[in-house]
Design a protein around this motif. Structure first.
Motif, PDB file in Angstrom:
ATOM      1  N   LEU A  29     126.892 -13.734  65.301  1.00 54.66           N
ATOM      2  CA  LEU A  29     126.570 -15.116  65.645  1.00 54.66           C
ATOM      3  C   LEU A  29     125.126 -15.453  65.297  1.00 54.66           C
ATOM      4  CD1 LEU A  29     128.199 -14.717  69.141  1.00 54.66           C
ATOM      5  CD2 LEU A  29     129.220 -15.938  67.225  1.00 54.66           C
ATOM      6  N   GLU A  30     124.859 -16.748  65.088  1.00 49.75           N
ATOM      7  CA  GLU A  30     123.512 -17.222  64.802  1.00 49.75           C
ATOM      8  C   GLU A  30     123.095 -18.224  65.878  1.00 49.75           C
ATOM      9  OE1 GLU A  30     123.090 -18.853  60.866  1.00 49.75           O
ATOM     10  OE2 GLU A  30     124.265 -17.249  59.986  1.00 49.75           O
ATOM     11  N   ILE A  31     121.839 -18.097  66.313  1.00 54.64           N
ATOM     12  CA  ILE A  31     121.282 -19.040  67.289  1.00 54.64           C
ATOM     13  C   ILE A  31     119.891 -19.460  66.831  1.00 54.64           C
ATOM     14  CG2 ILE A  31     122.562 -18.027  69.223  1.00 54.64           C
ATOM     15  CD1 ILE A  31     119.824 -16.816  70.158  1.00 54.64           C
ATOM     16  N   THR A  32     119.391 -20.517  67.448  1.00 55.13           N
ATOM     17  CA  THR A  32     117.973 -20.855  67.329  1.00 55.13           C
ATOM     18  C   THR A  32     117.407 -20.850  68.738  1.00 55.13           C
ATOM     19  OG1 THR A  32     118.443 -23.219  67.395  1.00 55.13           O
ATOM     20  CG2 THR A  32     118.224 -22.217  65.214  1.00 55.13           C
ATOM     21  N   ALA A  33     116.228 -20.254  68.882  1.00 58.68           N
ATOM     22  CA  ALA A  33     115.635 -20.117  70.209  1.00 58.68           C
ATOM     23  C   ALA A  33     114.124 -20.037  70.098  1.00 58.68           C
ATOM     24  CB  ALA A  33     116.169 -18.857  70.889  1.00 58.68           C
ATOM     25  N   ASN A  34     113.452 -20.452  71.178  1.00 60.01           N
ATOM     26  CA  ASN A  34     112.015 -20.242  71.248  1.00 60.01           C
ATOM     27  C   ASN A  34     111.773 -18.877  71.898  1.00 60.01           C
ATOM     28  OD1 ASN A  34     112.144 -20.567  74.097  1.00 60.01           O
ATOM     29  ND2 ASN A  34     111.715 -22.756  73.946  1.00 60.01           N
ATOM     30  N   ASP A  35     110.513 -18.527  72.069  1.00 63.11           N
ATOM     31  CA  ASP A  35     110.182 -17.203  72.600  1.00 63.11           C
ATOM     32  C   ASP A  35     110.761 -16.980  73.995  1.00 63.11           C
ATOM     33  OD1 ASP A  35     108.793 -16.608  70.291  1.00 63.11           O
ATOM     34  OD2 ASP A  35     106.811 -17.017  71.147  1.00 63.11           O
ATOM     35  N   GLU A  36     110.658 -17.987  74.850  1.00 63.02           N
ATOM     36  CA  GLU A  36     111.171 -17.857  76.219  1.00 63.02           C
ATOM     37  C   GLU A  36     112.689 -17.659  76.221  1.00 63.02           C
ATOM     38  OE1 GLU A  36     111.556 -20.514  80.275  1.00 63.02           O
ATOM     39  OE2 GLU A  36     109.841 -20.882  78.960  1.00 63.02           O
ATOM     40  N   GLU A  37     113.377 -18.428  75.409  1.00 58.22           N
ATOM     41  CA  GLU A  37     114.839 -18.309  75.325  1.00 58.22           C
ATOM     42  C   GLU A  37     115.244 -16.955  74.743  1.00 58.22           C
ATOM     43  OE1 GLU A  37     115.627 -23.074  74.678  1.00 58.22           O
ATOM     44  OE2 GLU A  37     115.209 -21.795  72.954  1.00 58.22           O
ATOM     45  N   PHE A  38     114.507 -16.499  73.744  1.00 59.14           N
ATOM     46  CA  PHE A  38     114.745 -15.171  73.183  1.00 59.14           C
ATOM     47  C   PHE A  38     114.644 -14.116  74.283  1.00 59.14           C
ATOM     48  CE2 PHE A  38     113.005 -11.179  71.654  1.00 59.14           C
ATOM     49  CZ  PHE A  38     113.853 -10.845  70.608  1.00 59.14           C
ATOM     50  N   ASN A  39     113.592 -14.225  75.105  1.00 60.63           N
ATOM     51  CA  ASN A  39     113.397 -13.272  76.200  1.00 60.63           C
ATOM     52  C   ASN A  39     114.520 -13.357  77.226  1.00 60.63           C
ATOM     53  OD1 ASN A  39     111.041 -12.227  75.075  1.00 60.63           O
ATOM     54  ND2 ASN A  39     109.738 -13.690  76.154  1.00 60.63           N
ATOM     55  N   GLN A  40     114.994 -14.568  77.516  1.00 60.70           N
ATOM     56  CA  GLN A  40     116.111 -14.736  78.452  1.00 60.70           C
ATOM     57  C   GLN A  40     117.347 -13.991  77.954  1.00 60.70           C
ATOM     58  OE1 GLN A  40     116.108 -19.132  78.420  1.00 60.70           O
ATOM     59  NE2 GLN A  40     116.331 -18.978  80.641  1.00 60.70           N
ATOM     60  N   LEU A  41     117.655 -14.156  76.681  1.00 55.31           N
ATOM     61  CA  LEU A  41     118.838 -13.489  76.125  1.00 55.31           C
ATOM     62  C   LEU A  41     118.642 -11.980  76.128  1.00 55.31           C
ATOM     63  CD1 LEU A  41     121.647 -13.745  74.912  1.00 55.31           C
ATOM     64  CD2 LEU A  41     120.572 -14.089  72.662  1.00 55.31           C
ATOM     65  N   GLN A  42     117.446 -11.535  75.821  1.00 50.02           N
ATOM     66  CA  GLN A  42     117.163 -10.098  75.832  1.00 50.02           C
ATOM     67  C   GLN A  42     117.402  -9.512  77.221  1.00 50.02           C
ATOM     68  OE1 GLN A  42     116.216  -8.530  72.880  1.00 50.02           O
ATOM     69  NE2 GLN A  42     116.668  -6.686  74.019  1.00 50.02           N
ATOM     70  N   VAL A  43     116.965 -10.214  78.265  1.00 48.79           N
ATOM     71  CA  VAL A  43     117.167  -9.754  79.638  1.00 48.79           C
ATOM     72  C   VAL A  43     118.664  -9.710  79.963  1.00 48.79           C
ATOM     73  CG1 VAL A  43     116.845 -10.415  82.071  1.00 48.79           C
ATOM     74  CG2 VAL A  43     114.898 -10.418  80.501  1.00 48.79           C
ATOM     75  N   MET A  44     119.408 -10.706  79.508  1.00 55.18           N
ATOM     76  CA  MET A  44     120.860 -10.694  79.762  1.00 55.18           C
ATOM     77  C   MET A  44     121.523  -9.488  79.100  1.00 55.18           C
ATOM     78  SD  MET A  44     122.212 -14.627  79.787  1.00 55.18           S
ATOM     79  CE  MET A  44     121.132 -15.411  78.603  1.00 55.18           C
ATOM     80  N   PHE A  45     121.103  -9.161  77.878  1.00 58.43           N
ATOM     81  CA  PHE A  45     121.652  -7.969  77.219  1.00 58.43           C
ATOM     82  C   PHE A  45     121.266  -6.697  77.968  1.00 58.43           C
ATOM     83  CE2 PHE A  45     122.177 -10.260  72.982  1.00 58.43           C
ATOM     84  CZ  PHE A  45     123.551 -10.183  73.013  1.00 58.43           C
ATOM     85  N   GLU A  46     120.055  -6.640  78.492  1.00 58.85           N
ATOM     86  CA  GLU A  46     119.629  -5.481  79.285  1.00 58.85           C
ATOM     87  C   GLU A  46     120.465  -5.377  80.564  1.00 58.85           C
ATOM     88  OE1 GLU A  46     115.424  -6.077  79.778  1.00 58.85           O
ATOM     89  OE2 GLU A  46     115.040  -5.730  77.641  1.00 58.85           O
ATOM     90  N   ASP A  47     120.714  -6.520  81.202  1.00 56.97           N
ATOM     91  CA  ASP A  47     121.550  -6.534  82.409  1.00 56.97           C
ATOM     92  C   ASP A  47     122.966  -6.058  82.090  1.00 56.97           C
ATOM     93  OD1 ASP A  47     119.405  -7.506  83.852  1.00 56.97           O
ATOM     94  OD2 ASP A  47     120.159  -9.571  83.925  1.00 56.97           O
ATOM     95  N   LEU A  48     123.500  -6.510  80.952  1.00 52.40           N
ATOM     96  CA  LEU A  48     124.850  -6.107  80.549  1.00 52.40           C
ATOM     97  C   LEU A  48     124.908  -4.602  80.299  1.00 52.40           C
ATOM     98  CD1 LEU A  48     127.680  -7.319  79.902  1.00 52.40           C
ATOM     99  CD2 LEU A  48     126.954  -7.341  77.503  1.00 52.40           C
ATOM    100  N   SER A  49     123.892  -4.078  79.647  1.00 51.62           N
ATOM    101  CA  SER A  49     123.830  -2.640  79.376  1.00 51.62           C
ATOM    102  C   SER A  49     123.731  -1.847  80.676  1.00 51.62           C
ATOM    103  CB  SER A  49     122.642  -2.329  78.472  1.00 51.62           C
ATOM    104  OG  SER A  49     122.542  -0.946  78.245  1.00 51.62           O
ATOM    105  N   SER A  50     122.921  -2.334  81.605  1.00 54.21           N
ATOM    106  CA  SER A  50     122.783  -1.657  82.902  1.00 54.21           C
ATOM    107  C   SER A  50     124.109  -1.660  83.657  1.00 54.21           C
ATOM    108  CB  SER A  50     121.711  -2.336  83.750  1.00 54.21           C
ATOM    109  OG  SER A  50     120.452  -2.163  83.172  1.00 54.21           O
ATOM    110  N   MET A  51     124.800  -2.788  83.630  1.00 51.34           N
ATOM    111  CA  MET A  51     126.089  -2.885  84.312  1.00 51.34           C
ATOM    112  C   MET A  51     127.107  -1.953  83.648  1.00 51.34           C
ATOM    113  SD  MET A  51     127.866  -4.141  86.809  1.00 51.34           S
ATOM    114  CE  MET A  51     127.071  -5.589  87.429  1.00 51.34           C
TER     115      MET A  51
END
Length: 113
Positions: A29-51
């Protein structure tokens, strides 16, 4: 560069990766994001990995004890909720083709789109 500047990213949900270089690895998939949004998605992926790690550890522990798995549905629901949040984020920040792909998956509640 301003933190509000939007950049294109290439996302692999399977691999839990957000790439700036289209050719660096395979992506879905392709998205456009600013730095804050990029960080939000990164945290969600980290949460998914932890789960995912918690579910795997729980499963191995329970199988080792040969007990029932009373927390599985709750743990799976948590994993699914994070995954839905990731796809909702990707839908909101995705290109037209990405949004169409996410919608075609039928994973998200149409009322949240």
């Amino acid at each position: 560069m301003s933190g509000d500047e939007r950049k294109k990213y290439y996302v692999s949900v399977q691999a839990g990766q957000i790439l700036q270089d289209q050719g660096a690895a395979s992506y879905e998939l392709e998205i456009t994001a600013n730095d804050e949004e990029f960080n939000q998605l990164q945290v969600m992926f980290e949460d998914l990995s932890s789960m995912d790690n918690a579910i795997t550890g729980h499963y191995n522990y329970v199988v080792g004890l040969l007990q029932d798995e009373p927390n599985d549905s709750r743990m799976n629901a948590g994993y699914d909720a994070i995954l839905r949040d990731i796809y909702l984020f990707i839908h909101e920040h995705g290109t037209a083709a990405t949004r169409m792909h996410v919608e075609s998956m039928g994973f998200l509640d149409p009322g949240r789109l």
